[in-house]
Design an enzyme around this catalytic site. Structure first.
Site, PDB file in Angstrom:
ATOM      1  N   LYS A 182       0.830  -1.207   0.000  1.00  0.00           N
ATOM      2  CA  LYS A 182       0.000   0.000   0.000  1.00  0.00           C
ATOM      3  C   LYS A 182       0.866   1.259   0.000  1.00  0.00           C
ATOM      4  O   LYS A 182       0.550   2.253  -0.668  1.00  0.00           O
ATOM      5  CB  LYS A 182      -0.926   0.001   1.213  1.00  0.00           C
ATOM      6  N   LYS A 250      -0.192  11.205   6.054  1.00  0.00           N
ATOM      7  CA  LYS A 250       0.094  10.146   7.028  1.00  0.00           C
ATOM      8  C   LYS A 250       0.725   8.935   6.359  1.00  0.00           C
ATOM      9  O   LYS A 250       1.737   8.395   6.825  1.00  0.00           O
ATOM     10  CB  LYS A 250      -1.209   9.766   7.739  1.00  0.00           C
TER      11      LYS A 250
END
Length: 306
Positions: A182, A250
């Site tokens: 990811k 993030k």
């Protein structure tokens, strides 16, 4: 180990738990309900779980209560701290999960945490899979998410009927590999959106019709899935979120931190990812943390005095 349970997954006997009903979690859980599965749901803000309750889900007040009523628990929450809390805390999923149970974390979180959860799950005879997703809210609603799965390969294969309802799962390797995939996805996608933003700003400054520009390039080498999803929205300045800008900050931050933590032989230098993160940090600094990630175009416009 062929599967955590002797019986195959099916709606009549597999109890599903779901934690996190935000912009991605709610439509993903809804698809499981439509497919006939019984769901026990928890969300920190109760009101956000009520639409699923109206579809037939049972809403409870803690992660541990979800686990006590579930064979498989999915989590998709805000960040690594939230994952740690809903999974490992005394009132979390693992303390309440029966032996053989499975927790599937679909949050974009830290690979090291995924490995920690896997070890904790195995210590009590359970299993965990890290399975973050890509495809935005559209993919969540339509069941077309890309799912990056890490953990035990047999467990991932056993979960396939559930993953297939939400999208397509690809087994990436041991615990933590789903999260690493990811991160690589976010590095790639963030850079694509920066490039598309610069292309649109340049084309506009050159006096081109932006819709014609998209039509001209979308079929060529510069075309992309992201262009199809958000290109026209960027032209209209429609920055409603499919994923929040602050979440990409993030994600890219965790990716860069992970690179710093790897051993010297595996160190990778990713200057484009560092620059992409800076541009998204500028979005947050401009007060745009809660708009869509395709809103990075606003940063390029500000740099150019627009």
């Amino acid at each position: 180990m062929a599967s955590p349970y002797p019986k195959a997954i099916n709606p009549s006997q597999t109890r599903i738990g779901w934690i996190g009903t935000g912009i991605m979690g709610a439509p993903m859980a809804s698809r499981l309900l439509v497919a006939g599965y019984s769901l026990t749901v928890y969300n920190r803000t109760l009101e956000k779980a009520l639409p699923l309750q109206s579809q037939g889900a049972r809403v409870v007040t803690s992660p541990i209560e979800v686990a006590r009523h579930s064979d498989v628990v999915f989590t998709i929450v805000g960040n690594s701290r939230d994952v740690n809390q809903v999974t490992l805390d005394p009132s979390g999923v693992l303390p309440g999960l029966n032996s053989g149970g499975v927790v599937v974390d679909m949050t974009t979180s830290h690979p090291a945490l995924a490995r920690e959860i896997f070890a904790a799950a195995r210590a009590k005879g359970c299993w965990s899979v890290d399975a973050p997703v890509s495809g935005a809210d559209t993919g969540a609603r339509e069941g077309k998410l890309a799912i990056f799965a890490g953990g035990d390969g047999d467990v991932v294969a056993w979960l396939k009927p559930l993953f297939d309802i939400m999208g397509k799962a690809t087994y990436m390797g041991e615990a933590g590999c789903g999260q690493s995939c990811k991160f690589a996805n976010q590095i790639t996608g963030g850079a694509v959106l920066v490039g598309l933003s610069e292309g649109l700003v340049f084309a506009e400054q050159a006096g081109l019709d932006l819709n014609k520009f998209l039509d001209a390039v979308r079929g060529g080498a510069a075309g992309s899935k992201l262009m199809e999803l958000v290109g026209e929205k960027m032209i209209r300045k429609d920055y409603r979120p499919t994923g929040y800008a602050e979440y990409l900050v993030k994600d890219l931050g965790m990716a860069l931190d992970t690179l710093e933590e790897t051993d010297e032989q595996r160190t990778v230098v990713v200057p484009g990812a560092a620059l992409t993160k800076q541009l998204y940090c500028a979005m947050v600094a401009n007060g745009d943390a809660k708009i869509g990630i395709h809103g990075v175009k606003t940063v390029i416009e500000r740099i150019n005095g627009k």
